[in-house]
Enzyme design. Sequence first.
Site, PDB file in Angstrom:
ATOM      1  N   LYS A 114       0.531  -1.542  -0.141  1.00 13.62           N
ATOM      2  CA  LYS A 114       0.295  -0.135   0.193  1.00 13.62           C
ATOM      3  C   LYS A 114       0.587   0.995   0.199  1.00 13.62           C
ATOM      4  O   LYS A 114       2.041   1.095   1.463  1.00 13.62           O
ATOM      5  CB  LYS A 114      -0.859   0.345   1.001  1.00 13.62           C
ATOM      6  CG  LYS A 114      -2.068   1.054   1.661  1.00 13.62           C
ATOM      7  CD  LYS A 114      -2.825   0.412   2.265  1.00 13.62           C
ATOM      8  CE  LYS A 114      -4.031   1.852   2.760  1.00 13.62           C
ATOM      9  NZ  LYS A 114      -4.928   1.504   3.035  1.00 13.62           N
ATOM     10  N   ASP A 253     -16.431  -0.036  -0.929  1.00 16.70           N
ATOM     11  CA  ASP A 253     -15.167  -1.081  -1.137  1.00 16.70           C
ATOM     12  C   ASP A 253     -14.191  -1.448   0.131  1.00 16.70           C
ATOM     13  O   ASP A 253     -13.011  -2.082  -0.029  1.00 16.70           O
ATOM     14  CB  ASP A 253     -14.208   0.205  -2.313  1.00 16.70           C
ATOM     15  CG  ASP A 253     -13.888   1.368  -1.300  1.00 16.70           C
ATOM     16  OD1 ASP A 253     -15.137   1.899  -1.112  1.00 16.70           O
ATOM     17  OD2 ASP A 253     -12.672   1.987  -1.272  1.00 16.70           O
ATOM     18  N   ASP A 263      -8.593  -2.077   5.747  1.00 14.02           N
ATOM     19  CA  ASP A 263      -8.495  -0.604   4.876  1.00 14.02           C
ATOM     20  C   ASP A 263      -8.660   0.420   6.991  1.00 14.02           C
ATOM     21  O   ASP A 263      -9.526   1.761   6.645  1.00 14.02           O
ATOM     22  CB  ASP A 263      -9.323   0.519   4.393  1.00 14.02           C
ATOM     23  CG  ASP A 263      -8.673   0.751   3.058  1.00 14.02           C
ATOM     24  OD1 ASP A 263      -7.842   0.845   3.293  1.00 14.02           O
ATOM     25  OD2 ASP A 263      -9.417   0.190   1.979  1.00 14.02           O
TER      26      ASP A 263
HETATM   27  P1  AMP Z   1      -9.488   4.437   0.890  1.00 14.39           P
HETATM   28  O1  AMP Z   1     -10.608   5.742   1.514  1.00 14.39           O
HETATM   29  O2  AMP Z   1      -8.102   4.494   1.204  1.00 14.39           O
HETATM   30  O3  AMP Z   1     -10.464   2.965   1.284  1.00 14.39           O
HETATM   31  O4  AMP Z   1      -9.121   4.704  -1.002  1.00 14.39           O
HETATM   32  C1  AMP Z   1     -10.497   4.738  -1.962  1.00 14.39           C
HETATM   33  C2  AMP Z   1      -9.561   5.062  -3.275  1.00 14.39           C
HETATM   34  O5  AMP Z   1      -9.155   5.501  -3.332  1.00 14.39           O
HETATM   35  C3  AMP Z   1      -9.165   3.648  -3.479  1.00 14.39           C
HETATM   36  O6  AMP Z   1      -9.489   3.207  -4.279  1.00 14.39           O
HETATM   37  C4  AMP Z   1      -7.477   4.098  -2.840  1.00 14.39           C
HETATM   38  O7  AMP Z   1      -7.201   3.355  -4.119  1.00 14.39           O
HETATM   39  C5  AMP Z   1      -7.736   5.356  -3.832  1.00 14.39           C
HETATM   40  N1  AMP Z   1      -6.680   6.220  -2.920  1.00 14.39           N
HETATM   41  C6  AMP Z   1      -6.624   6.435  -2.079  1.00 14.39           C
HETATM   42  N2  AMP Z   1      -5.204   7.384  -1.821  1.00 14.39           N
HETATM   43  C7  AMP Z   1      -4.499   7.200  -3.160  1.00 14.39           C
HETATM   44  C8  AMP Z   1      -3.803   8.218  -3.543  1.00 14.39           C
HETATM   45  N3  AMP Z   1      -2.680   8.430  -3.346  1.00 14.39           N
HETATM   46  N4  AMP Z   1      -2.829   7.626  -4.823  1.00 14.39           N
HETATM   47  C9  AMP Z   1      -4.277   7.507  -5.353  1.00 14.39           C
HETATM   48  N5  AMP Z   1      -5.022   7.113  -4.905  1.00 14.39           N
HETATM   49  C10 AMP Z   1      -5.550   6.442  -3.840  1.00 14.39           C
HETATM   50 MG    MG Z   2     -10.721   2.128   0.364  1.00 19.19          MG
END
Ligand code: AMP
Ligand code: MG
Length: 488
Positions: A114, A253, A263
């Site tokens: 990650k 997700d 997550d």
């Molecule tokens: P999360 O809030 O961590 O569950 O992420 C939600 C979505 O945003 C997922 O598809 C992650 O892969 C994407 N995401 C979160 N942070 C980043 C980042 N810095 N760069 C690219 N995608 C991100």
């Molecule tokens: Mg996520």
Amino acid sequence: MTDNIKVGWNLENTYTSLPDIMFTAINVNPVSNPKLVILNEELATSLGLDSNALKSRQSVEKLAGNRALEGGIPLAQAYAGHQFGHFTMLGDGRALLLGEQITPSGELFDIQLKGSGRTPYSRGGDGRAGLGPMLREYIISESMHALGIPTTRSLAVVTTGEDIMRETVGPGAVMTRIAASHLRVGTFQFAAKWGTIEDLKALADYAIERHYPILMDNENRYLLLLQEVIEHQAVLIAKWQLVGFIHGVMNTDNMTISGETIDYGPCAFMDIYNPKTVFSSIDSHGRYAYENQPNIAAWNLARLAESLLPLIHEDQEEAVKQAQEAMATYPEKYETYWLTGMGNKLGIFNIEKADISLIENLLQLMDKYEADYTNTFRALTLSKLEETALYGKEDFNQWHEKWQARLEKQDVSKDFIQRLMQKSNPVVIPRNHRVEEALEAAVVKEDYSVLENFLKVISRPYDYNSDYMEYTSLPPDTLGEYKTFCGT
Ligand code: AMP
Ligand code: MG
């Protein structure tokens, strides 16, 4: 471990057997100066890995995503998700599945990075992660594991030698996450929306083979898959509620098919009992507040049910009927797990529905007198009532008498009751101010001793003989309201 089992990476790439739309193979995105800052040696051993070998220069390069693991095919997974109720195409925007490790006991675990750089699913993000949030996930997920709550785990965190831009500039890091799989409700939403029925079927069969293989030969296996996920999520969410864990971003997700917590963004443990507690800075409507988690899980499971409809029955009406019947079992399942767990927290091993008022009265008292959730149960366990905010209150005294009378109806010794309560009420949880203290020392001063100590403490949450009492105290008032941030 027997001698004939190989120690080291022993990878499968079963995810690549899924239809092409479900993932994208990725070239690694090297970082300039990877440095291992924390390694989970106990977890490494259970995965069949050698901790010393993992510390080598070459291995650290792999844990930073600078090169693939031997035998692994790095890929980013496609998925969708309802984020705060809105449906979006997502996918691993900053994660890479390196492969699936076969452990010495024959289990299969995803090895995922990650913070490993951009992918076709990055949607304008930088694909990177900050050291603070990665260490935070490490702490909370390991604590959840120690508490006996199904969860993904953390094998290692590596700093990248590169700064990343967030609210402020800070060190970048890559975390290695270990999971029974990364299949999410959103993975099924993706296949249902953008795949063919064959794609959806391939995904469902894959999930069944991986998590519920006993169903594989059953002709009703897709309905049974739904029932299994409902069951595992009911168990999981009850466990969260029982320890006062607030996930913070229960988007579809972020909900697994395996029943593991996944997550760790803006999550935290509740201090003072308040069912409205919410930690995420972006959750202004309290959608994912503590008291809403069981219902949100049901809402997310309904999204899974919808996605599976075409597989459940070819006649849509019949499919809906069967899915609804499955969904209807969730509230009862959840309540049974929660009630049993709450009973155990109060030393009651044969809880009945009639006991609900006893439990609810206690929670109301905690709410009224702003009592700390964890410490109240610990004080009840130790019969140290004077240590609670409820002490000396007339309505609490009345509740206490009722509770004692209820305990006396059980034909078991006081010792038995105390042991049951000790097993069910953690002494220490990762309190926010302690987490912040450990992160600050690590990120700002590069001092990992506070973090290492803290990890030792939270690895034995039910140890009533430890001298961890300093970790049970509440945050000093000066810290103000605690907010955590996600996506950092
Ligand atoms: P999360 O809030 O961590 O569950 O992420 C939600 C979505 O945003 C997922 O598809 C992650 O892969 C994407 N995401 C979160 N942070 C980043 C980042 N810095 N760069 C690219 N995608 C991100
Ligand atoms: Mg996520």
